[in-house]
Write a protein that holds these residues in place. Sequence first.
Motif, short mmCIF file in Angstrom:
data_model
loop_
_atom_site.label_atom_id
_atom_site.label_comp_id
_atom_site.label_asym_id
_atom_site.label_seq_id
_atom_site.Cartn_x
_atom_site.Cartn_y
_atom_site.Cartn_z
N SER A 1 0.85 -1.21 0.00
CA SER A 1 0.00 0.00 0.00
C SER A 1 0.88 1.25 0.00
N GLN A 2 1.97 1.20 0.77
CA GLN A 2 2.90 2.33 0.79
C GLN A 2 3.51 2.55 -0.59
N GLY A 3 3.86 1.45 -1.29
CA GLY A 3 4.44 1.57 -2.62
C GLY A 3 3.47 2.16 -3.61
N GLU A 4 2.19 1.77 -3.52
CA GLU A 4 1.17 2.31 -4.43
C GLU A 4 1.02 3.81 -4.22
N ASN A 5 1.01 4.25 -2.94
CA ASN A 5 0.88 5.68 -2.65
C ASN A 5 2.12 6.45 -3.11
N THR A 6 3.29 5.85 -2.90
CA THR A 6 4.53 6.51 -3.33
C THR A 6 4.54 6.70 -4.85
N LEU A 7 4.10 5.67 -5.57
CA LEU A 7 4.04 5.76 -7.03
C LEU A 7 3.10 6.86 -7.48
N GLY B 1 2.84 14.65 -13.08
CA GLY B 1 3.63 15.42 -14.04
C GLY B 1 4.34 14.61 -15.10
N LEU B 2 4.22 13.27 -15.05
CA LEU B 2 4.90 12.44 -16.06
C LEU B 2 4.13 12.27 -17.36
N GLY B 3 2.86 12.52 -17.34
CA GLY B 3 2.06 12.35 -18.55
C GLY B 3 0.70 11.78 -18.23
N PRO B 4 -0.26 11.87 -19.18
CA PRO B 4 -1.63 11.43 -18.90
C PRO B 4 -1.75 9.95 -18.57
N ASN B 5 -0.96 9.09 -19.23
CA ASN B 5 -1.06 7.65 -18.97
C ASN B 5 -0.74 7.29 -17.53
N TRP B 6 0.16 8.04 -16.93
CA TRP B 6 0.61 7.73 -15.58
C TRP B 6 -0.46 8.03 -14.52
N LYS B 7 -1.56 8.69 -14.93
CA LYS B 7 -2.67 8.93 -13.99
C LYS B 7 -3.54 7.68 -13.82
N ASN B 8 -3.43 6.76 -14.78
CA ASN B 8 -4.19 5.51 -14.72
C ASN B 8 -3.51 4.56 -13.74
N LYS B 9 -4.18 4.29 -12.60
CA LYS B 9 -3.56 3.51 -11.51
C LYS B 9 -3.15 2.11 -11.98
N ARG B 10 -4.02 1.40 -12.66
CA ARG B 10 -3.73 0.02 -13.06
C ARG B 10 -2.57 -0.03 -14.06
N TRP B 11 -2.60 0.87 -15.06
CA TRP B 11 -1.53 0.90 -16.07
C TRP B 11 -0.20 1.25 -15.43
N ARG B 12 -0.23 2.25 -14.53
CA ARG B 12 0.98 2.74 -13.87
C ARG B 12 1.64 1.62 -13.06
#
Length: 665
Positions: free
Chosen positions: A315-321, A327-338
Amino acid sequence: MSEVLWRPGLRFGSYPQKPESRLTDFEQGAAAFFDKIVKRLTRKRYSLTYVVEQVNRHAEPLRHCNEQQLTIAILALREALSRQGLTEVLMLRAFALIRETADRTLNKRHFDEQLFGGWLMINGLLAEMETGEGKTLTATLPACTAALAGIPVHVITANDYLAGRDADMLKPLYLRLGLKSGAVVDGMALEQRRKMYQNAIVHTTNKQIAFDYLRDRIEIGEDTGPLRFQYRQIRQDVTEQKHEALIMRGLCFAIIDEADSVLIDEAKTPLIITQTKPNDESPKTYGDALYLASSLFINDDFVIDAKSRDIELTSQGENTLADMAIGLGPNWKNKRWRETMVKQALIAEYCFKRNKQYILKDNKVQIIDEFTGRVMEDRSWEQGLQQMIEAKEGCLISEQREPLARISYQRFFGRYLKLAGTSGTVREVAAEMHRVYGLHAVKVPTHRISKRRLLSERIYTTQAAKQRMFLQRVNELHTLGRPILIGTGSVAESLEVSDWLEQAGLLHRVLNAEQDQHEAEIIAHAGQLNAITVATNMAGRGTDIALGLGVAELGGLHVIALNCNESRRIDRQLYGRCARQGDPGSCEAILSLEDAGLREFYSSAILKTLTGLANGDQALPAWLGNLILRLPQTYKERHQRSVRRQLSKQDKRLSRILAFSGKFE
């Protein structure tokens, strides 16, 4: 009354293969049990004495034949086999003729034990022959007998080197019998493959032939009915559309050398044929994923299961990610893809190491087969892992691939009309061979009493102690002039051992995936006086190391294993490189508690306790060392067996779904 011939024709069609079995696991087990009873009831037919007596009776008239008379005998036998099929009398007569021909063309005459091994295989059994007992020559008996009857024969072995070597070595015998032969190996063009499969006997590997079969299945498409398929073949012959021609002539008779390696060790992964597709992700995306992965902390942000090569985010890793991806790009907003991308980056970083699971060759990432130690040409990992590793190594990012067809070895080899094989290390998996493939194993006696001396395995507490004792042992043997073969588990380990020997001033050769083009030369030298050869599992199967002049008098080849293999069978294959055909030889294992295979299995607390049981550079007690080695191997063998069973069940479910939908594969 003629025997059924497993060849293209009216009975089996133009592309013979066995229909898919619809038996449940229980029904399959029951069928295997009753088959075993039948084999026991007819065991006289499968006795060495009976086979040898009958072959010798047919061989007597051939001894005094000149070459012209031998040719007439070959032609007469060929016609009889073609007309009457594989009757017992004709097969025994064929064995006598093949043995006489081999003696004249190869200067090798089949031993009685090889006659028995060949008889088992022509009758669809698995001949368990010890390493060094001449399995390659034994396989010529069933292969040539079936080919003389017009049956297309596939002789399948574990790697391209062995397939090419055997095809070249046995060609004079095949030609004298009037049989065309060839080898299908990696790098061949499609038309060349198609031409090779028209030969009576084809030497190839399990991967080559399975992928060629999948290519045929893709070409066949949905021509599921036998009449539609026959019509398609006739239309193809009339229009001469060579680009649509099928590669193979069906699955008639397969003889599998190193059967446990092909049917068991490699059967845990399905074979998937793919096509390229445009890469959805840019090189920058993979770079960003690797950067994010490098910023996470093990155990805090993610946990690794080394045994299954899987990584889970906490859970900590998911929050850190989520915080770092802003700011990395639109795709990185998608939790599952990221999280999927970063998990792949973590797997590439922690679970796949250069010179272990892959090498860099011509600035490309090439996968190493961990069972054989060889490069797997044109193979790639799926789900973006290949591209992630390429980004990690700074290589050009390749295109992604999507699956077109898949098949498991269990299904593929189950489709042969007749299946047989041989191996020296089959007893541990004999039950699985029988249950899955219907292959009943029969032990073949050795031609000569084995002179192999198996020394006790020595396990030291530290890598430094292992290195010192290893170099001391090599120096002792090298002073005597004995050749030494050193078995390692990966390219990286072989290079590390090479450094040890170089620092000690010991001249040696290295055989691994990076030197595969020099394999024949290195193997030819490995049995000579004073030779030291460091090898991966490339030297573990099918490799015949001939002893040089005077080596036998010194004690023969000595084999040293430096790693804990996944299976005891793989250990025995390496040890089987020495003391072959009655020659002297010896083998031993020198290991440490810091070896990767043991560290991954035992906890740090257990390893610390074991360390306290040895004094300084002394090895652990022999009984304890044996136990320490066997426990991980037993666990891994059980785990791999479970993986293969699950794959087989998954394959059957998929087969039922495809059959319901009307698709061919």
